[in-house]
Design an enzyme around this catalytic site. Structure first.
Site, PDB file in Angstrom:
ATOM      1  N   ASP A 204       0.847  -1.192   0.000  1.00  0.00           N
ATOM      2  CA  ASP A 204       0.000   0.000   0.000  1.00  0.00           C
ATOM      3  C   ASP A 204       0.881   1.240   0.000  1.00  0.00           C
ATOM      4  O   ASP A 204       2.107   1.144  -0.006  1.00  0.00           O
ATOM      5  CB  ASP A 204      -0.932  -0.005   1.215  1.00  0.00           C
ATOM      6  CG  ASP A 204      -0.183   0.181   2.532  1.00  0.00           C
ATOM      7  OD1 ASP A 204       1.059   0.221   2.520  1.00  0.00           O
ATOM      8  OD2 ASP A 204      -0.856   0.288   3.568  1.00  0.00           O
ATOM      9  N   ASP A 206       1.468   4.704   2.217  1.00  0.00           N
ATOM     10  CA  ASP A 206       1.155   5.343   3.496  1.00  0.00           C
ATOM     11  C   ASP A 206       1.578   6.812   3.447  1.00  0.00           C
ATOM     12  O   ASP A 206       2.757   7.116   3.282  1.00  0.00           O
ATOM     13  CB  ASP A 206       1.913   4.632   4.633  1.00  0.00           C
ATOM     14  CG  ASP A 206       1.653   3.127   4.662  1.00  0.00           C
ATOM     15  OD1 ASP A 206       0.523   2.740   4.989  1.00  0.00           O
ATOM     16  OD2 ASP A 206       2.574   2.347   4.331  1.00  0.00           O
ATOM     17  N   ASP A 307      -3.330   4.731   2.422  1.00  0.00           N
ATOM     18  CA  ASP A 307      -3.714   5.183   3.764  1.00  0.00           C
ATOM     19  C   ASP A 307      -3.312   6.644   3.910  1.00  0.00           C
ATOM     20  O   ASP A 307      -2.150   6.989   3.691  1.00  0.00           O
ATOM     21  CB  ASP A 307      -2.960   4.378   4.840  1.00  0.00           C
ATOM     22  CG  ASP A 307      -3.705   3.146   5.269  1.00  0.00           C
ATOM     23  OD1 ASP A 307      -4.825   2.923   4.771  1.00  0.00           O
ATOM     24  OD2 ASP A 307      -3.164   2.403   6.106  1.00  0.00           O
TER      25      ASP A 307
HETATM   26  P1  DGT Z   1       4.110  -2.710   2.915  1.00  0.00           P
HETATM   27  O1  DGT Z   1       3.009  -1.694   2.849  1.00  0.00           O
HETATM   28  O2  DGT Z   1       3.615  -4.107   2.812  1.00  0.00           O
HETATM   29  O3  DGT Z   1       5.203  -2.438   1.961  1.00  0.00           O
HETATM   30  O4  DGT Z   1       4.793  -2.613   4.351  1.00  0.00           O
HETATM   31  P2  DGT Z   1       4.739  -1.443   5.392  1.00  0.00           P
HETATM   32  O5  DGT Z   1       5.921  -1.575   6.266  1.00  0.00           O
HETATM   33  O6  DGT Z   1       4.500  -0.132   4.732  1.00  0.00           O
HETATM   34  O7  DGT Z   1       3.520  -1.864   6.302  1.00  0.00           O
HETATM   35  P3  DGT Z   1       2.118  -1.162   6.509  1.00  0.00           P
HETATM   36  O8  DGT Z   1       1.734  -0.354   5.350  1.00  0.00           O
HETATM   37  O9  DGT Z   1       1.158  -2.222   6.944  1.00  0.00           O
HETATM   38  O10 DGT Z   1       2.336  -0.249   7.781  1.00  0.00           O
HETATM   39  C1  DGT Z   1       3.367   0.705   7.848  1.00  0.00           C
HETATM   40  C2  DGT Z   1       3.570   1.123   9.251  1.00  0.00           C
HETATM   41  O11 DGT Z   1       2.456   1.886   9.660  1.00  0.00           O
HETATM   42  C3  DGT Z   1       3.669  -0.051  10.213  1.00  0.00           C
HETATM   43  O12 DGT Z   1       4.923  -0.077  10.813  1.00  0.00           O
HETATM   44  C4  DGT Z   1       2.715   0.203  11.275  1.00  0.00           C
HETATM   45  C5  DGT Z   1       2.044   1.490  10.915  1.00  0.00           C
HETATM   46  N1  DGT Z   1       0.601   1.326  10.946  1.00  0.00           N
HETATM   47  C6  DGT Z   1      -0.192   0.693  10.072  1.00  0.00           C
HETATM   48  N2  DGT Z   1      -1.456   0.753  10.445  1.00  0.00           N
HETATM   49  C7  DGT Z   1      -1.459   1.451  11.601  1.00  0.00           C
HETATM   50  C8  DGT Z   1      -2.464   1.863  12.502  1.00  0.00           C
HETATM   51  O13 DGT Z   1      -3.647   1.591  12.342  1.00  0.00           O
HETATM   52  N3  DGT Z   1      -2.044   2.592  13.581  1.00  0.00           N
HETATM   53  C9  DGT Z   1      -0.733   2.904  13.793  1.00  0.00           C
HETATM   54  N4  DGT Z   1      -0.369   3.619  14.841  1.00  0.00           N
HETATM   55  N5  DGT Z   1       0.221   2.532  12.979  1.00  0.00           N
HETATM   56  C10 DGT Z   1      -0.140   1.811  11.905  1.00  0.00           C
HETATM   57 MG    MG Z   2       2.774   0.275   3.601  1.00  0.00          MG
END
Ligand code: DGT
Ligand code: MG
Length: 383
Positions: A204, A206, A307
């Site tokens: 996704d 962010d 997001d």
């Molecule tokens: P990806 O999107 O699969 O490449 O991997 P990431 O590391 O971008 O993971 P993602 O998008 O699920 O989440 C990024 C960071 O954002 C993760 O370390 C935790 C944080 N995060 C996600 N959802 C929430 C939430 O609902 N609340 C808070 N405080 N942090 C969140």
């Molecule tokens: Mg992400």
């Protein structure tokens, strides 16, 4: 390998936030196996077991050398008995029978299929599996009731499970930035999550939205969404209006959920990334991105999960640190704060539980300083 001895003498720090974890490392086969086990445990609802495998995988990612013998891990923290067994199998046979069995099991494969639907977690997927459902088509066949999020997730299943590339994330950031500037000049849009950690693709996008004059950010997200929607960029959106609590409210810092809760105004959305044909070369995406009319052939456009989060400027460094991830890194950062420093860290701030004071910060570096930790670059947080 010259770098080997240091780590073998027990120099690996116990907390992930005390270590540097690069994106590319030396133990991918082992960490893939351990992460499969972690995922399987999560699918079974065994969060403790899942965490143990996750921690073992994380520590292997931080080693600057390739594990060749199990004895090398005797002084490395966080590698439990079961993880050691898997690693040993991998080192001896090049594969682990246990991991392969998991990967081929009907339950694991079905749970994977279902949890990849946007809006479907382990609990729901598990219920469906128990009812005998095995394929996406089964959901329709059994007339399973889906909420709006899940309906959108199913409709765009293929696209949402195709990795988002960096140029696509940047193109979307740019579209959002344009809308934000139109409403409130000076406001900023920051790409966080995996892309900020240097990942070339992700699941996704962010984005954090803020404004340097405190208070100016209020209501911004809502208006941005309405502009993007009128421009035809949104296939789905749902805004979670969390009223920002007063940070002076002690409950925010002492409750069980104090470190994981997040009260920002937030929008979960699915973007319509238009006219992709022939535009997948770096940089070119920004100009090609646009809303196209009609349903469009799937080869011409793509659905992407985005997001959007609105944060007050004074909390921005904490939000940035909280949203950059990885999830494993964040979890240990909060655990370290609580157990080693008697502080609560979340995406809003840092609070000293004994002195009952806030520790403000103008940058991520300052937060690490408050915690007495060496600064870890985003690219080194890929635990
Ligand atoms: P990806 O999107 O699969 O490449 O991997 P990431 O590391 O971008 O993971 P993602 O998008 O699920 O989440 C990024 C960071 O954002 C993760 O370390 C935790 C944080 N995060 C996600 N959802 C929430 C939430 O609902 N609340 C808070 N405080 N942090 C969140
Ligand atoms: Mg992400």
């Amino acid at each position: 390998a010259p770098a080997e001895p240091l780590e073998e003498k027990g120099q690996v720090a116990p907390y992930i936030c005390q270590r540097r974890t690069p994106l590319l490392h030396h133990n991918t086969a082992l960490t893939d196996a351990l992460e499969t086990m972690a995922e399987e445990a999560r699918f079974c609802g065994s969060d403790v077991r899942s965490l143990a495998f996750s921690r073992a995988a994380s520590v292997l990612k931080s080693l600057p050398w390739r594990v060749k013998r199990i004895q090398q891990l005797h002084t490395v923290p966080c590698v439990g008995e079961h993880s050691q067994r898997i690693i040993q199998e991998m080192l001896e046979d090049g594969m682990s029978a246990e991991v392969e069995q998991v990967r081929q099991s009907e339950r694991y494969r079905t749970m994977k299929l279902f949890t990849k639907i946007f809006g479907v977690g382990v609990k729901i997927a598990s219920q469906w599996y128990q009812r005998g459902l095995r394929t996406l088509a089964d959901l329709q066949l059994h007339q399973i009731k889906l909420n709006l999020e899940q309906q959108a997730g199913l409709l765009h299943y293929e696209d949402l499970n195709t990795p988002v590339e960096l140029w696509e994330a940047e193109a979307i950031s740019q579209v959002v930035r344009k809308a934000v500037e139109q409403i409130s000049p000076g406001a900023t849009v920051t790409l966080t999550g995996g892309f900020r950690r240097g990942k070339p693709c992700g699941h996704d996008v962010d984005l954090l939205i803020t404004h340097p004059s405190e208070g100016q950010e209020m209501g911004l997200l809502c208006r941005v969404i309405s502009i993007l929607d009128s421009q035809g960029f949104l296939l789905y959106h749902s805004t979670h209006r969390n009223s920002l609590p007063s940070l002076e409210d002690e409950e925010l810092w002492v409750s069980d959920h104090s470190s994981t809760m997040d009260h920002f105004e937030r929008c979960l959305s699915i973007f319509h990334l238009g006219d992709l044909a022939g535009s997948n070369q770096g940089g070119a995406g920004a100009q090609k991105l646009g809303a196209s009319t009609g349903s469009g052939a799937s080869s011409l456009w793509k659905a992407v999960r985005v997001d959007l989060v609105e944060t007050p400027y004074s909390q921005f460094p904490f939000a940035l640190l909280g949203w950059t991830g990885s999830r494993n890194f964040e979890r240990d950062l909060r655990r370290f704060s609580k157990h080693e420093k008697k502080m609560t860290l979340n995406s809003h701030g840092l609070y000293h539980l004994e002195q009952k004071i806030f520790l403000p910060a103008a940058s991520e570096e300052e937060i690490f300083q408050h915690l007495g930790l060496e600064y870890i670059l985003p690219e080194e947080r890929n635990a």
